[in-house]
Design a protein around this motif. Structure first.
Motif, mmCIF file in Angstrom:
data_model
loop_
_atom_site.group_PDB
_atom_site.id
_atom_site.type_symbol
_atom_site.label_atom_id
_atom_site.label_comp_id
_atom_site.label_asym_id
_atom_site.label_seq_id
_atom_site.Cartn_x
_atom_site.Cartn_y
_atom_site.Cartn_z
ATOM 1 N N ASP A 320 45.339 33.710 27.189
ATOM 2 C CA ASP A 320 44.557 33.963 28.407
ATOM 3 C C ASP A 320 45.170 33.238 29.602
ATOM 4 O OD1 ASP A 320 42.836 35.446 26.926
ATOM 5 O OD2 ASP A 320 41.268 33.898 26.773
ATOM 6 N N LYS A 321 44.789 33.687 30.779
ATOM 7 C CA LYS A 321 45.192 32.989 31.991
ATOM 8 C C LYS A 321 44.417 31.683 32.114
ATOM 9 C CE LYS A 321 46.289 37.208 34.581
ATOM 10 N NZ LYS A 321 45.997 37.997 35.798
ATOM 11 N N PRO A 322 44.955 30.720 32.843
ATOM 12 C CA PRO A 322 44.219 29.457 33.022
ATOM 13 C C PRO A 322 42.848 29.693 33.634
ATOM 14 C CG PRO A 322 46.493 29.200 33.738
ATOM 15 C CD PRO A 322 46.301 30.646 33.469
ATOM 16 N N ALA A 323 41.841 29.046 33.054
ATOM 17 C CA ALA A 323 40.444 29.105 33.504
ATOM 18 C C ALA A 323 39.784 30.440 33.236
ATOM 19 C CB ALA A 323 40.328 28.753 34.978
ATOM 20 N N ALA A 324 40.380 31.296 32.422
ATOM 21 C CA ALA A 324 39.754 32.590 32.126
ATOM 22 C C ALA A 324 38.460 32.398 31.347
ATOM 23 C CB ALA A 324 40.729 33.471 31.353
ATOM 24 N N GLY A 325 38.466 31.487 30.372
ATOM 25 C CA GLY A 325 37.255 31.242 29.597
ATOM 26 C C GLY A 325 36.156 30.613 30.429
ATOM 27 N N PHE A 326 36.525 29.689 31.314
ATOM 28 C CA PHE A 326 35.521 29.028 32.145
ATOM 29 C C PHE A 326 34.888 30.019 33.121
ATOM 30 C CE2 PHE A 326 34.109 26.523 35.767
ATOM 31 C CZ PHE A 326 33.417 25.485 35.150
ATOM 32 N N ILE A 327 35.674 30.892 33.737
ATOM 33 C CA ILE A 327 35.133 31.882 34.682
ATOM 34 C C ILE A 327 34.239 32.877 33.953
ATOM 35 C CG2 ILE A 327 35.782 33.775 36.206
ATOM 36 C CD1 ILE A 327 38.212 32.167 37.051
#
Length: 358
Positions: A320-327
């Motif tokens: 995943d791209k960075p911060a994809a899970g957080f967003i």
């Protein structure tokens, strides 16, 4: 010894008032003559005589001889133990003198520097390995400094100012704590440096020590961010935090977001409904719903800005791209928050809102 002989005489003869007996080789111990003053109380102790007569027949002179041998052996053991204690004490004193002889500056310390009694007490509370090179902040280090500079045979003469300073620095006999008090203070200091303190409970008159220890600091005692308390580092607190949706293992980002959003949206409208300026009107529940949705929207926008700039990777999956899970979690948080607020508003509408009139 006389008391033991009297007890044996009473046991063998039955005469509790007799203080001596006449022993015969063939007939055993005999009673004193009838005209002796010691037999006047015999009539008053006839019952005791009958009881002790059986002991006389069972024990006899052989029993008396065995009792004497046992008493002598016991006395010899007691004297041997006392002698060994005295010898041990003398050995300790000799060993202490030998230890003092090995330390150069402790030989012939002038009384003007420190009294002998005070020096002995100071050495008793100081570990033996620190006698030759005591710590610089200890009293013994001051004694060593003054003894090496102004000791016997030294050419240096002490001035009046140095003498006043020395008497001010060095303690007296009453100023030194006992070894027990010193050991307890050192134990507390070691625990404090290890980051441990005694757990105390406040009461009306002060504090009560529970006997338990609290590890309030980590391995580095000078790091302020490692301070620990039973609330932040207790087992129950850690398990409680670990079971929250943000830290619970095995959840997808959308599951974390919707659970967090529903919980917050459900209770956010409560303060606006019960404490808002329109709390006494029928529109209180609707106003609370709108305010709760507004707060959910503000928090969600802030979370998206944080994820876009800081880019936390805690919930990211591989690839995943960075911060994809957080967003993803923040998006579902907004949805869950709106759902929780709407569910609370539905409950208030269906079951009615009893408002207070002021």
């Amino acid at each position: 010894v006389l008391a033991t002989i009297w007890a044996c005489n009473v046991l063998l003869t039955g005469d509790v008032s007799a203080f001596a007996f006449v022993s015969g080789f063939a007939h055993g111990p005999q009673l004193p003559p009838a005209h002796s003053p010691s037999t006047r109380g015999l009539a008053d102790s006839s019952r005791a005589s009958q009881v002790l007569a059986s002991s006389h027949e069972a024990l006899g002179i052989k029993g008396l001889f065995g009792f004497g041998c046992g008493f002598g052996a016991l006395l010899a053991l007691a004297r041997g133990a006392l002698t060994s204690r005295r010898a041990e004490g003398s050995d300790i004193a000799v060993k202490q003198k030998e230890d003092l002889a090995k330390v150069a500056y402790l030989q012939n310390v002038p009384r003007s520097v420190i009294e002998q009694e005070t020096l002995e007490k100071l050495l008793s509370i100081t570990p033996r390995e620190e006698w030759e090179n005591p710590p610089e902040r200890s009293y013994l280090y001051a004694v060593k400094t003054y003894a090496e500079a102004y000791g016997a045979g030294k050419a240096t003469k002490i001035g009046w100012w140095d003498y006043v300073c020395m008497k001010y620095i060095l303690p007296g006999t009453d100023d030194l704590p006992t070894k027990k008090v010193s050991d307890e203070a050192q134990k507390i200091e070691d625990l404090r440096m290890a980051g441990k303190v005694n757990m105390e409970v406040p009461v009306a008159g002060g504090w009560i020590d529970t006997g338990a220890l609290i590890q309030w600091k980590g391995k580095e005692p000078f790091a302020g961010d490692l301070v620990q308390t039973p609330v932040t580092d207790g087992r129950w607190s850690k398990q409680y935090i670990a079971n929250m949706a943000f830290y619970r293992e095995g959840l997808q980002p959308w599951q974390r977001g919707i659970e967090i959003g529903m919980a917050h949206g459900y209770f956010l409208i409560g303060p606006f409904v019960s404490l808002g300026p329109l709390r006494a009107t029928p529109e209180a529940a609707t106003v609370g719903l709108l305010c709760g949705c507004a707060i959910i929207g503000i928090v969600s926008v802030g979370g998206l800005i944080f994820g876009t700039t800081i880019k936390p990777t805690r919930f990211d999956r591989e690839g995943d791209k960075p911060a994809a899970g957080f967003i993803e979690m923040i998006n579902w948080h907004a949805l869950g928050g709106l759902g929780g607020a709407g569910f609370a508003h539905a409950l208030l509408t269906l079951f009615g809102w009893v408002h207070a009139t002021f």
